[in-house]
Design a protein around this motif. Structure first.
Motif, PDB file in Angstrom:
ATOM      1  N   THR A  54      -6.850   4.176   5.554  1.00 43.49           N
ATOM      2  CA  THR A  54      -7.576   4.788   4.415  1.00 43.49           C
ATOM      3  C   THR A  54      -7.509   6.323   4.588  1.00 43.49           C
ATOM      4  O   THR A  54      -7.955   6.966   5.729  1.00 43.49           O
ATOM      5  N   GLU A 190      -7.275   3.611  -4.207  1.00 42.85           N
ATOM      6  CA  GLU A 190      -8.533   2.696  -4.450  1.00 42.85           C
ATOM      7  C   GLU A 190      -9.324   3.377  -5.460  1.00 42.85           C
ATOM      8  O   GLU A 190     -10.114   2.654  -6.442  1.00 42.85           O
ATOM      9  N   ILE A 196      -4.886   4.101   0.172  1.00 39.52           N
ATOM     10  CA  ILE A 196      -4.876   3.122   1.179  1.00 39.52           C
ATOM     11  C   ILE A 196      -3.504   2.718   1.227  1.00 39.52           C
ATOM     12  O   ILE A 196      -2.635   2.561   0.552  1.00 39.52           O
ATOM     13  N   SER A 204      -3.961  -5.276  -3.517  1.00 34.92           N
ATOM     14  CA  SER A 204      -5.097  -4.444  -3.616  1.00 34.92           C
ATOM     15  C   SER A 204      -6.540  -5.181  -3.433  1.00 34.92           C
ATOM     16  O   SER A 204      -7.387  -4.629  -2.928  1.00 34.92           O
ATOM     17  N   ALA A 207      -7.141  -6.300   0.848  1.00 35.31           N
ATOM     18  CA  ALA A 207      -6.710  -4.900   1.532  1.00 35.31           C
ATOM     19  C   ALA A 207      -6.289  -5.177   2.883  1.00 35.31           C
ATOM     20  O   ALA A 207      -5.844  -4.352   3.736  1.00 35.31           O
TER      21      ALA A 207
END
Length: 210
Positions: A54, A190, A196, A204, A207
């Motif tokens: 992330t 996101e 991401i 998505s 994840a």
């Protein structure tokens, strides 16, 4: 006798490992690297297994490059200026794959979004920072100005190992050793400020997928 550890591949890997543990000095007009932040990444074992990474780009300003690691590779996130975006389409005639026709170098949704910019958002570029020749880590040469290796340079990446060149979308120039564009990793937004890395938009909702 040459030391095996001095090969271009190992040299590039050493340079990447150094980069990801320290702040990289400013390169070009206003371009700087944001330090690698370990807390944004999963464990080393998870990274090697392909766990997503992330990136918070809230503080990323025009002219900055954020460096992360995913699957043992450097990931470059760059916020491009309008001048760079304007220059990119003018380079098509000098590039080997200007329309990103090589499907192995980026996800299909990146090509559909914009084959010249190679990004989901025009101003944000996300690339794997390894030269497609022998895996060295190219240098960011972001200014639009003449360079010793290219008097018509419009900003991009220069690999000092064997002189390969890429534009600010990671597209490879003609007549250099690198055979293909820099890779674009799977990724999605996101939200407006969170990327991401390692997951396609279609995945998505899960994840944790590799």
């Amino acid at each position: 006798m040459a030391n095996q550890g001095d090969s271009p591949v190992n040299e590039g890997r050493r340079r990447f490992l150094t980069t990801t543990t320290a702040v990289v000095g400013a390169v070009g007009a206003g371009f700087a690297a944001v330090p690698f932040i370990k807390s944004w990444n999963p464990s080393a074992r998870a990274k090697l297994a392909g766990a997503p990474v992330t990136a918070d780009i809230t503080g990323l300003v025009e002219g900055q490059r954020l460096i992360l690691e995913w699957r043992g590779q450097p990931i470059w996130i760059v916020k491009r200026s309008q001048a760079i975006l304007t220059a990119l389409p003018t380079l098509d005639g000098r590039l080997r794959d200007p329309k990103s026709d090589n499907a192995d170098q980026q996800p299909d949704y990146i090509k559909k979004a914009n084959p010249e910019l190679r990004s989901l958002k025009p101003e944000i570029s996300v690339l794997v920072g390894l030269c497609t020749h022998l895996g060295c880590s190219p240098e960011l040469k972001a200014e639009i100005r003449p360079e010793p290796f290219d008097p018509e340079w419009k900003g991009g990446y220069f690999c000092p190992c064997h002189k390969s060149r890429f534009d600010m979308a990671g597209r490879v120039f003609q007549g250099v050793p690198a055979p293909t564009n820099l890779k674009v990793p799977p990724h999605y937004y996101e939200n407006d400020t969170t990327i991401i890395i390692g997951v396609d938009p279609s995945s998505s909702n899960s994840a944790g997928a590799a």
